[in-house]
Motif scaffolding. Structure first.
Motif, PDB file in Angstrom:
ATOM      1  N   HIS A 167      28.726  11.183 -46.378  1.00 22.32           N
ATOM      2  CA  HIS A 167      29.502  11.305 -45.137  1.00 22.32           C
ATOM      3  C   HIS A 167      29.139  12.671 -44.564  1.00 22.32           C
ATOM      4  N   GLU A 168      28.429  12.649 -43.447  1.00 27.65           N
ATOM      5  CA  GLU A 168      27.906  13.883 -42.858  1.00 27.65           C
ATOM      6  C   GLU A 168      28.363  14.003 -41.412  1.00 27.65           C
TER       7      GLU A 168
ATOM      8  N   ALA B  63      31.010  16.179 -45.480  1.00 31.61           N
ATOM      9  CA  ALA B  63      32.427  15.866 -45.664  1.00 31.61           C
ATOM     10  C   ALA B  63      32.578  14.987 -46.896  1.00 31.61           C
ATOM     11  N   ALA B  64      33.813  14.653 -47.226  1.00 32.16           N
ATOM     12  CA  ALA B  64      34.076  13.860 -48.434  1.00 32.16           C
ATOM     13  C   ALA B  64      33.329  12.535 -48.393  1.00 32.16           C
ATOM     14  N   ASP B  65      32.675  12.200 -49.501  1.00 34.75           N
ATOM     15  CA  ASP B  65      31.896  10.965 -49.589  1.00 34.75           C
ATOM     16  C   ASP B  65      32.781   9.735 -49.402  1.00 34.75           C
ATOM     17  N   LEU B  66      32.188   8.681 -48.878  1.00 32.05           N
ATOM     18  CA  LEU B  66      32.863   7.388 -48.761  1.00 32.05           C
ATOM     19  C   LEU B  66      33.174   6.872 -50.169  1.00 32.05           C
ATOM     20  N   PRO B  67      34.429   6.538 -50.477  1.00 27.82           N
ATOM     21  CA  PRO B  67      34.769   6.132 -51.854  1.00 27.82           C
ATOM     22  C   PRO B  67      34.038   4.885 -52.332  1.00 27.82           C
ATOM     23  N   THR B  68      33.887   3.892 -51.447  1.00 30.84           N
ATOM     24  CA  THR B  68      33.177   2.662 -51.795  1.00 30.84           C
ATOM     25  C   THR B  68      31.877   2.626 -51.008  1.00 30.84           C
TER      26      THR B  68
ATOM     27  N   ALA C 144      22.064   1.314 -41.180  1.00 30.66           N
ATOM     28  CA  ALA C 144      23.162   0.358 -41.351  1.00 30.66           C
ATOM     29  C   ALA C 144      24.457   1.009 -41.805  1.00 30.66           C
ATOM     30  N   GLY C 145      24.658   2.270 -41.421  1.00 27.57           N
ATOM     31  CA  GLY C 145      25.935   2.920 -41.656  1.00 27.57           C
ATOM     32  C   GLY C 145      26.789   2.851 -40.406  1.00 27.57           C
TER      33      GLY C 145
ATOM     34  N   GLY D 189      28.320   6.327 -44.756  1.00 31.79           N
ATOM     35  CA  GLY D 189      27.783   5.204 -45.516  1.00 31.79           C
ATOM     36  C   GLY D 189      26.408   4.773 -45.059  1.00 31.79           C
ATOM     37  N   GLY D 190      26.083   3.508 -45.364  1.00 28.26           N
ATOM     38  CA  GLY D 190      24.780   2.960 -45.027  1.00 28.26           C
ATOM     39  C   GLY D 190      23.918   2.753 -46.252  1.00 28.26           C
ATOM     40  N   SER D 191      22.632   2.607 -46.013  1.00 30.21           N
ATOM     41  CA  SER D 191      21.685   2.376 -47.097  1.00 30.21           C
ATOM     42  C   SER D 191      20.397   3.133 -46.826  1.00 30.21           C
TER      43      SER D 191
END
Length: 320
Positions: free
Chosen positions: A162-163, A175-180, A136-137, A150-152
């Motif tokens: 974030h890959e 890469a830089a992680d999703l902030p939210t 679900a990303g 993202g996702g779960s």
């Protein structure tokens, strides 16, 4: 409420776009057309386009057949089944192949597996797994790679990872992680940047978000953008020009028919004619200036449909 114009697909005609108007006075624009229903009903799918065809992958109810929609002829066919039942998976095209990432298997177990579909050979091949198992990303191509955002995970708790997958090397980088952190979000590439819109917290559609964040690969950094006007999750999305169209979705009470487009350079949203069949868990692709929405559930939860509806964003629709 006046519904948007819904006409037979073959009779859809282009009109000149409406001139820009102040947000407070703007009318919804665009016209919807019906198209041939899928040969099997689906929901919680991934959809990607390749060479004028849309590929519908996965299913909440366990179907594995690959559904293939010819965008030019409005006809359906079937391809080699996906190797196992999967739902809430992610897909993107790159280099002439469709790549499928993660998803839920065995109920709600998030998988890290990756598959490549060769349309010419009608075959699936395994690829290097994702560093982070997720479902679900969002997945979107960018500069010869595919970004998975993202996702779960298993248990539906959010991941912020974030890959980036490089099909040429069959290898992953971070890469830089999703902030939210969130799942059931829209992720699209617009003019060399990635836009991540909407979504929900830990798989709970009662906790929808209006978050809208933009990733700049040059800086490897995210920034905040104008929020999604209607907080929702489980949307379909597509890109035309410099806009991301976020379509439909669900909460724990309803499915949405909202269609909202984000202009990245202008950092502004506009509303378009509403989706004739409110739904979630579906996908969208673009073809010759129109957006095709495929399958999905018309009710919150695990329903399904074979619905296909097509948006011409340049046609005027009756004001609501």
């Amino acid at each position: 409420m006046t519904r948007p114009l819904l006409v037979p697909f073959a009779s859809l005609a282009l009109l000149a776009p409406l001139p820009a108007a102040p947000a407070a006075l703007a009318h919804e624009v665009g016209a919807w057309a019906g198209a041939s229903s899928a040969p099997a009903e689906r929901s919680e799918v991934a959809v990607a386009a390749l060479d004028g065809k849309a590929y519908v992958i996965g299913d909440y109810n366990g179907a594995t057949e690959l559904l293939i929609y010819d965008l030019a002829t409005d006809t359906w066919s079937k391809g080699a089944p996906f190797p196992y039942p999967v739902h809430h998976t992610m897909a993107a095209e790159q280099g002439g192949r469709i790549y499928v990432f993660g998803g839920y298997v065995n109920g709600w177990e998030a998988t890290d597996r990756v598959w490549a579909y060769d349309a010419a050979k009608d075959t699936w091949q395994p690829r290097t797994p994702m560093p982070t198992a997720r479902a679900a990303g969002g997945a979107t191509p960018l500069d010869g790679t595919i970004h998975v955002v993202g996702g779960s995970g298993s248990g539906r708790g959010n991941v912020r990872s974030h890959e980036v997958y490089d099909p040429a090397r069959d290898a992953w980088t971070r890469a830089a992680d999703l902030p939210t952190p969130r799942d059931h979000l829209s992720v699209q590439n617009v003019e060399g940047r990635i836009v991540a819109s909407g979504g929900r917290i830990d798989g709970d559609s009662g906790k929808n978000l209006s978050a809208n964040q933009v990733y700049d690969p040059v800086r490897d950094a995210w920034s905040e953008a104008a929020p999604l006007p209607t907080a929702r999750s489980g949307t379909a999305s597509a890109v035309l020009g410099r806009e991301v169209f976020v379509i439909g979705g669900e909460s724990n009470r309803k499915t949405y028919d909202e269609v909202e487009a984000f202009d990245l350079p202008g950092n502004v949203w506009r509303a378009l004619a509403r989706l004739p069949t409110a739904r979630h868990g579906f996908g969208a692709v673009t073809y010759k200036g129109r957006i095709y929405t495929l399958t999905g559930s018309p009710r919150p939860g695990g329903d399904k449909s074979g619905t296909v509806e097509v948006l011409d964003p340049n046609n005027a629709a009756p004001a609501r």
